[in-house]
Scaffold this active site. Structure first.
Site, PDB file in Angstrom:
ATOM      1  N   GLU A 142      -8.766 -11.581 -25.647  1.00 44.01           N
ATOM      2  CA  GLU A 142      -7.537 -11.921 -24.927  1.00 44.01           C
ATOM      3  C   GLU A 142      -7.348 -13.426 -24.767  1.00 44.01           C
ATOM      4  O   GLU A 142      -6.440 -13.881 -24.081  1.00 44.01           O
ATOM      5  CB  GLU A 142      -7.501 -11.223 -23.556  1.00 44.01           C
ATOM      6  CG  GLU A 142      -8.723 -11.409 -22.703  1.00 44.01           C
ATOM      7  CD  GLU A 142      -8.675 -10.624 -21.380  1.00 44.01           C
ATOM      8  OE1 GLU A 142      -7.620 -10.115 -21.010  1.00 44.01           O
ATOM      9  OE2 GLU A 142      -9.733 -10.549 -20.729  1.00 44.01           O
ATOM     10  N   ASP A 185      -2.938 -10.827 -21.664  1.00 37.30           N
ATOM     11  CA  ASP A 185      -3.431 -12.194 -21.573  1.00 37.30           C
ATOM     12  C   ASP A 185      -3.354 -12.904 -22.923  1.00 37.30           C
ATOM     13  O   ASP A 185      -3.098 -14.101 -22.974  1.00 37.30           O
ATOM     14  CB  ASP A 185      -4.882 -12.207 -21.061  1.00 37.30           C
ATOM     15  CG  ASP A 185      -4.917 -12.154 -19.538  1.00 37.30           C
ATOM     16  OD1 ASP A 185      -4.085 -12.836 -18.904  1.00 37.30           O
ATOM     17  OD2 ASP A 185      -5.751 -11.424 -18.986  1.00 37.30           O
ATOM     18  N   CYS A 232      -5.719  -2.500 -25.394  1.00 32.69           N
ATOM     19  CA  CYS A 232      -5.560  -1.977 -24.033  1.00 32.69           C
ATOM     20  C   CYS A 232      -4.529  -2.747 -23.214  1.00 32.69           C
ATOM     21  O   CYS A 232      -4.353  -2.468 -22.037  1.00 32.69           O
ATOM     22  CB  CYS A 232      -6.897  -1.946 -23.300  1.00 32.69           C
ATOM     23  SG  CYS A 232      -7.591  -3.564 -22.997  1.00 32.69           S
ATOM     24  N   HIS A 240       0.817  -1.216   0.000  1.00 32.33           N
ATOM     25  CA  HIS A 240       0.000   0.000   0.000  1.00 32.33           C
ATOM     26  C   HIS A 240       0.845   1.258   0.000  1.00 32.33           C
ATOM     27  O   HIS A 240       0.484   2.258  -0.606  1.00 32.33           O
ATOM     28  CB  HIS A 240      -0.911   0.004   1.231  1.00 32.33           C
ATOM     29  CG  HIS A 240      -2.110  -0.842   1.031  1.00 32.33           C
ATOM     30  ND1 HIS A 240      -2.588  -1.699   1.980  1.00 32.33           N
ATOM     31  CD2 HIS A 240      -2.929  -0.976  -0.024  1.00 32.33           C
ATOM     32  CE1 HIS A 240      -3.642  -2.308   1.513  1.00 32.33           C
ATOM     33  NE2 HIS A 240      -3.879  -1.896   0.301  1.00 32.33           N
TER      34      HIS A 240
END
Ligand code: PEP
Ligand code: MG
Length: 574
Positions: free
Chosen positions: A432, A456, A503, A189
């Site tokens: 993908e 992917d 993308c 984080h």
């Protein structure tokens, strides 16, 4: 020079401020039975004060890093509210008569140990959250607030063994030039926060430094390469001063092209869009001139929390995203969890091949409640902008039809609640999976657009697990098989007259530009950081030349030949 992991780009140079490690070494105090009630009162007071502090920090930082990222502190608050955590503490106090802080320390250490044992970096980093909250609670119980604070008016490079989000939030970030963290990875984080603040960060230095860094040491931190120098020779400093200047000059120069239309020299227009995971990232992308959002990875809305986000909560985020993207389109991808993206509160089955398993649209079609909640939220946001829906990991027409059937049901549910939405919302699919490429012509008849997910697609076309470092050298998006899959997909979309964008990471890879120019792909979606670099390359390129190169690329027999040919174009383009 020491090499860590570059986790937030940029070059920082300055003096070190080292956060001392706070040791939990107080005695194992045993209490009297008669003191038990008082001890419980102390525990509850400690929890209350810790919660107040966390709520205060959350309010303070949310203006700077955005509401979603500040929800990190909700995870901390949830730990203090967790009945299992509290119960364990109370049992130790009641049965073993241990003082509140001793019981708290035992339980925290047990929890941290459990998370540390897991063979999962994300989970390991959650152990840091528990340590952070635990430390806060212990300090409140022990009234131990002596903190070594950094110099107030002097910028510095923060050095820490571990860095917790609340430590970072307490500091005035405008004084932090860079950060070095010994433990922890790029998905922690605090790494997410450093990137949001734009502070160069290198992590994973544990055991690599010949001696510990001291306060006042002069450091150079390269958040891109992970290189770190401690008290370097003058020539190294001079060289990095030059690189730092070049880095900021390049960034400044790139700012000047933000307002220009994105055209090749022979007038071919390419729309550059952003991949985002939050509103904060959207703002960053828009400030870098993104023409809308080609991929909103909604799974981040579902992470760092303990329950599924409700319809209203999701609607609020999608509505704001739609309003901010204005006349540009906002492609919202439905939940794509599974494989490397897990949620704490949904137990997915243990699988031998998670990438080939229960993930993405497969989960959505199985968990209809979850899917329809998301669809209703997206539909409701659709009247605030140019919102489109995209399904991930589609491999058959049945999946599209089933998803669309649930979309219809979601629409009916909104109609019965008298809530407005765009009845003609466009629906597209990610391409993908090789099966989707093979039936791209059939898919194109039933959907409004395609978006190619090269991350992917490369993984599945080449049968190379994208998370497996051992076989990473097989993962080559420039393999001729990937190139042919791209061509087949684009040809199918064009024949059916539907738009097709890209993308995956390849969209933002400068080397790949001739492929897009050659294929006639006019929408590229990428991370905010890549937008301006790609735009500059487009401004200096010619679509005609791209097409000529692409014809040669299609004749290449190996990935290496393709990479070499692209490198040639690269040098010509400069
Ligand atoms: C992709 O697979 O190319 C993609 C854009 O999606 P993700 O990286 O989220 O799987
Ligand atoms: Mg994908």
């Amino acid at each position: 020079m020491v090499k860590g992991i570059g986790a937030s780009p940029g070059i920082a140079m300055g003096r070190a401020f080292v956060i001392p490690v706070w040791e939990w070494d107080f005695p194992d105090k045993i209490i009297d039975v008669s003191d038990l009630a008082y001890e419980f009162q102390r525990l509850h007071d400690g929890i209350r004060s810790s919660k107040h502090e966390l709520e205060h920090i959350k309010r303070e930082v949310s203006d700077v890093i955005g509401q979603e990222k500040s929800s990190i502190f909700d995870a901390h608050l949830a730990i203090l509210d967790d009945p299992v955590f509290m119960n364990e503490i109370q049992v130790i106090m009641q049965k073993q008569y241990k003082a509140a802080e001793v019981a708290v320390r035992e339980v925290i250490e047990k929890f941290i140990g459990m998370f540390d044992l897991l063979d999962d970096d994300y989970m390991k980093e959650r152990a840091l959250d528990i340590r952070d909250v635990g430390g806060r609670l212990l300090k409140n119980l022990l009234n131990d607030f002596e903190e070594t604070l950094p110099p107030e008016d002097q910028p510095y490079i923060l050095v820490a063994k571990e860095l917790t989000p609340s430590q970072l939030a307490r500091l005035d970030v405008s004084n932090i030039l860079g950060i070095l963290v010994m433990l922890g990875g790029a998905t922690s984080h605090s790494a997410i926060m450093a990137r949001a603040f734009g502070i160069p960060l290198v992590v994973g230095l544990e055991g690599k430094l010949p001696q510990p860094i001291q306060n006042g040491d002069f450091l150079i931190v390269d958040g891109e390469t992970g290189d770190v120098f401690v008290n370097p020779a003058d020539d190294v400093t001079a060289q990095y001063m030059l690189s730092q200047r070049q880095y900021s000059q390049t960034r400044e120069q790139l700012q000047t092209i933000i307002g220009l239309p994105c055209l090749t020299q022979d007038g071919c227009e390419i729309r550059l869009e952003a991949n985002i995971g939050s509103l904060k990232e959207l703002d960053l992308a828009l400030s870098h001139g993104a023409s809308g959002v080609g991929l909103f990875r909604t799974e981040y809305l579902y992470m760092d929390r303990h329950t599924l986000p409700k319809e209203d909560e999701q609607f609020e985020v999608y509505r704001q995203a739609a309003e901010r993207t204005g006349q540009h389109h906002l492609i919202i991808r439905t939940l794509d969890i599974g494989a490397d993206k897990q949620l704490d509160y949904i137990t997915l089955p243990e699988e031998d091949n998670p990438s080939l398993g229960y993930r993405a649209i497969r989960i959505s079609l199985d968990r209809k409640d979850l899917f329809k909640t998301q669809l209703r939220a997206i539909l409701r946001a659709s009247i605030y902008g140019r919102v489109k829906i995209m399904y991930p990991m589609i491999s058959s027409l049945e999946e599209v039809r089933m998803a669309n059937k649930l979309l219809e049901e979601a629409k009916q549910e909104l109609l019965s609640r008298l809530l407005p939405f765009n009845r003609h919302i466009e629906v597209g699919v990610m391409i993908e999976v090789p099966a989707a490429v093979a039936i791209a012509d059939m898919l194109a008849e039933e959907v409004d657009f395609f978006s190619i997910g090269t991350n992917d697609l490369t993984q599945y076309v080449l049968a190379v697990d994208r998370m497996n470092e051992t076989i990473a050298h097989y993962y080559n998006p420039f393999h001729p098989a990937v190139l042919r899959s791209l061509k087949q997909t684009v040809d199918a979309a064009k024949a059916a007259g539907i738009p097709v964008g890209v993308c995956g990471e390849l969209a933002g890879d400068l080397r790949a530009l001739p492929i897009w120019l050659g294929l006639g792909v006019e929408e590229l979606s990428m991370s905010a950081q890549s937008l301006l670099q790609v735009k500059q390359r487009i401004l200096n390129s010619s679509a005609e030349r791209g097409r000529a190169i692409f014809a040669k690329l299609m004749a290449c027999k190996t990935g290496n030949e393709i990479v070499e040919l692209l490198a040639e174009f690269d040098s010509l383009a400069k």
